[in-house]
Design an enzyme around this catalytic site. Structure first.
Site, PDB file in Angstrom:
ATOM      1  N   TYR A  95      49.101 -63.976 -80.336  1.00 26.17           N
ATOM      2  CA  TYR A  95      49.400 -64.773 -79.143  1.00 26.17           C
ATOM      3  C   TYR A  95      48.854 -64.095 -77.883  1.00 26.17           C
ATOM      4  O   TYR A  95      48.237 -64.740 -77.027  1.00 26.17           O
ATOM      5  CB  TYR A  95      50.917 -64.948 -79.047  1.00 26.17           C
ATOM      6  CG  TYR A  95      51.424 -65.810 -77.929  1.00 26.17           C
ATOM      7  CD1 TYR A  95      51.274 -67.192 -77.962  1.00 26.17           C
ATOM      8  CD2 TYR A  95      52.097 -65.251 -76.846  1.00 26.17           C
ATOM      9  CE1 TYR A  95      51.771 -67.992 -76.942  1.00 26.17           C
ATOM     10  CE2 TYR A  95      52.601 -66.035 -75.822  1.00 26.17           C
ATOM     11  CZ  TYR A  95      52.430 -67.402 -75.871  1.00 26.17           C
ATOM     12  OH  TYR A  95      52.925 -68.185 -74.854  1.00 26.17           O
ATOM     13  N   LYS A 134      46.056 -65.498 -75.327  1.00 21.49           N
ATOM     14  CA  LYS A 134      46.460 -65.791 -73.950  1.00 21.49           C
ATOM     15  C   LYS A 134      45.659 -65.003 -72.917  1.00 21.49           C
ATOM     16  O   LYS A 134      45.489 -65.469 -71.778  1.00 21.49           O
ATOM     17  CB  LYS A 134      47.962 -65.524 -73.785  1.00 21.49           C
ATOM     18  CG  LYS A 134      48.834 -66.598 -74.443  1.00 21.49           C
ATOM     19  CD  LYS A 134      48.436 -67.994 -74.006  1.00 21.49           C
ATOM     20  CE  LYS A 134      49.451 -69.039 -74.373  1.00 21.49           C
ATOM     21  NZ  LYS A 134      48.990 -70.402 -74.014  1.00 21.49           N
TER      22      LYS A 134
END
Length: 295
Positions: A156, A160
């Site tokens: 993640y 991101k």
């Protein structure tokens, strides 16, 4: 100043619930026509109907943002319906949290596909439209996990921070076409955060408190290349900076000199937010020339 988005067309991905739903409602409240995208047809249509019931205009389209052909179909549908796309909010996302040692590579790839490739797909599908109409506002959704790291979120976090890199270059390439590209780093209680934070904390982190930041980043007077952090009604900006640094040279003991002077190299006094990647090289040449003058 009152932000008005009358007659503008906004695509919000992952808008069947959570942050995306709140973003869609907030943009609709300012007059935008909303395309509610979600993986599920029923949640997407429910939000579209909520907007229509409040007097707004909305249509829903269910597809995965990781499927470029499906995204192109969605954008074609929007163009047939309304003839333009002014705003894109890349919000769709998934979580597959595990420590890196325990994570399957497939779980790494799936997260990248939705967050990063999904943002690329949607942006690519509207980019020429925005260039031709000389106007566009694009919001990437980043995260503190990408900006600063978070245990158990290597996939993640990588995705991101990647969308911030995408933002940095697209903002430069879109500038002469009045396309402004920014990133939102939200802290909010959504389905993705259930079980991660205590309930008393989640109660303070309503998604609705984040969406005003999206409205601002989608407005005519929006900045570009900004990372806007938002949560619980508080707003901050995050920055990637470059220190002034130190000239070391290329002698045999260069690595030892870096170690000895690392505190000086890392000193943030007078650090800068570079306008583009070339700023690093410019700083390094400046340090070299200053060292030669002292020579």
């Amino acid at each position: 100043m009152t932000i008005q988005l009358n007659d503008q067309v906004a695509i919000v991905t992952g808008a069947g619930g959570g942050l995306g739903r709140c973003h869609a409602l907030a943009l609709a409240a300012r007059g935008a026509k909303i395309v509610v995208n979600d993986l599920g047809a029923e949640p997407a249509e429910a939000v579209a109907e909520e907007i229509r019931a409040a007097g707004g205009e909305a249509l829903s389209h269910a597809c995965s943002v990781s499927d470029y052909a499906a995204v192109e179909t969605m954008v074609s549908k929007v163009m047939d319906q309304w003839g333009r796309v002014d705003i894109l909010v890349n919000n769709a996302g998934i979580l597959k949290d595990k420590t890196f040692a325990k994570m399957e590579l497939d779980d790494f790839t799936k997260v990248l596909d939705v967050h990063l490739i999904g943002s690329v797909n949607c942006t690519r599908a509207v980019w020429e439209i925005m260039r031709n109409q000389q106007y566009g506002r694009i919001v990437m959704t980043t995260s503190s996990s990408g900006l600063f790291g978070n245990f158990g979120q290597s996939n993640y976090g990588a995705a991101k921070l990647a969308v911030v890199g995408l933002m940095q270059t697209l903002a430069l390439e879109g500038q002469k076409y009045n396309i402004r590209v920014n990133s939102l780093a939200p802290t909010a209680a959504t389905q993705m955060t259930e079980g991660v934070l205590p309930q008393e904390v989640l109660d303070k982190l309503k998604p609705e408190t984040v969406s005003p930041g999206v409205v601002f980043l989608c407005s005519e007077d929006a900045p570009t290349r900004t990372i806007l952090a938002a949560g619980a009604g508080s707003f901050e900006t995050a920055h990637i900076t470059l220190t002034k640094g130190v000239y070391i040279g290329d002698d045999e003991d260069a690595a030892d000199q870096i170690a000895a002077r690392f505190a000086e190299i890392s000193d943030r006094t007078g650090d800068q937010v570079p306008g583009m990647g070339g700023a690093q090289g410019q700083q390094e040449i400046t340090n070299l020339m200053e060292a030669q003058k002292k020579g």
